[in-house]
Design a protein around this motif. Sequence first.
Motif, short mmCIF file in Angstrom:
data_model
loop_
_atom_site.label_atom_id
_atom_site.label_comp_id
_atom_site.label_asym_id
_atom_site.label_seq_id
_atom_site.Cartn_x
_atom_site.Cartn_y
_atom_site.Cartn_z
N ASN A 62 26.62 28.49 136.16
CA ASN A 62 25.72 28.74 137.29
C ASN A 62 24.24 28.65 136.90
O ASN A 62 23.37 29.00 137.68
CB ASN A 62 26.00 30.14 137.88
N TRP A 64 22.54 25.85 135.54
CA TRP A 64 21.93 24.53 135.46
C TRP A 64 20.67 24.42 136.32
O TRP A 64 19.72 23.71 135.99
CB TRP A 64 22.92 23.45 135.89
N GLY A 65 20.66 25.11 137.45
CA GLY A 65 19.62 24.91 138.45
C GLY A 65 18.20 25.12 137.95
O GLY A 65 17.35 24.23 138.11
N ARG A 68 16.98 22.41 135.51
CA ARG A 68 16.86 21.12 136.19
C ARG A 68 15.58 21.06 137.01
O ARG A 68 14.90 20.02 137.05
CB ARG A 68 18.08 20.90 137.09
N ASP A 102 19.13 30.44 143.30
CA ASP A 102 18.45 29.68 144.35
C ASP A 102 17.22 30.43 144.86
O ASP A 102 16.18 29.82 145.14
CB ASP A 102 19.40 29.38 145.50
N ASP A 120 15.83 20.94 145.39
CA ASP A 120 17.01 20.07 145.52
C ASP A 120 17.50 19.58 144.16
O ASP A 120 18.68 19.27 144.00
CB ASP A 120 16.68 18.86 146.40
N ALA A 122 18.10 21.23 141.63
CA ALA A 122 19.03 22.18 141.03
C ALA A 122 20.48 21.75 141.19
O ALA A 122 21.33 22.11 140.36
CB ALA A 122 18.83 23.57 141.63
N ASN A 123 20.76 21.00 142.23
CA ASN A 123 22.15 20.70 142.58
C ASN A 123 22.54 19.26 142.34
O ASN A 123 23.52 18.77 142.91
CB ASN A 123 22.38 21.07 144.06
N THR A 124 21.79 18.57 141.49
CA THR A 124 22.12 17.20 141.16
C THR A 124 21.96 16.99 139.66
O THR A 124 21.12 17.64 139.03
CB THR A 124 21.23 16.20 141.92
N ASP A 125 22.76 16.08 139.11
CA ASP A 125 22.63 15.77 137.69
C ASP A 125 21.72 14.56 137.46
O ASP A 125 21.68 14.00 136.37
CB ASP A 125 24.01 15.52 137.06
#
Length: 202
Positions: A62, A64-65, A68, A102, A120, A122-125
């Motif tokens: 949880n 990564w966000g 990133r 978040d 945004d 946070a939810n993409t690699d």
Amino acid sequence: MPKRTQVDFWFDPICPFAWATSRWIKEVEKVRDIDVSWNVMSLSVLNEGRELPEGYRASMDNSWGPVRVVIKAAQDHGDEVRDKLYTAMGELFHYEKVSDRDEVIARALAKVGLPAELADAANTDQNDAALRASHEVGISKVGQDVGTPIIAVDGVAFFGPVITRIPTGEDAGKMFDAAAQLASFPYFFEMKRSRTEDPIFE
């Protein structure tokens, strides 16, 4: 002019130990001639594929966000925002005890004055290659069996120092002097004792 000391600091915003050490470095900036470069590492990347207790595994998955978002913010708005955004996130995580990733991201972006749409990331690699590259620069200097923080003093890197309270004023300077002195010995690697308390933020 006396030579200024270069300090490179790798952090993950979720880590209380990195936060304590980073606030110490902020105190050192006031009393010593240092130039600090703030860099991202990731406990999520570090712990990929490792066997971890269930609760810690969930925390890593949880987490990564925030890193990133820091990476993306620096790409879009310059390296100097890493310091500002880390401070904003850290204050929410470690002083205000906000646990929702978040919420921390959204509030930190607003506080620093960065566009809300950076959340945004946070939810993409999409930016993970840059995240992993930043992480690897730090971890390659100290090895895979450590965590955050990582500090390099004039290019000599260590995991830590791990502290649970934040020295101020000349105490901060003296601790830095000691760390820099140890870093000057190429054959010095580690010194450790059992920790008896978690970080205390007052």
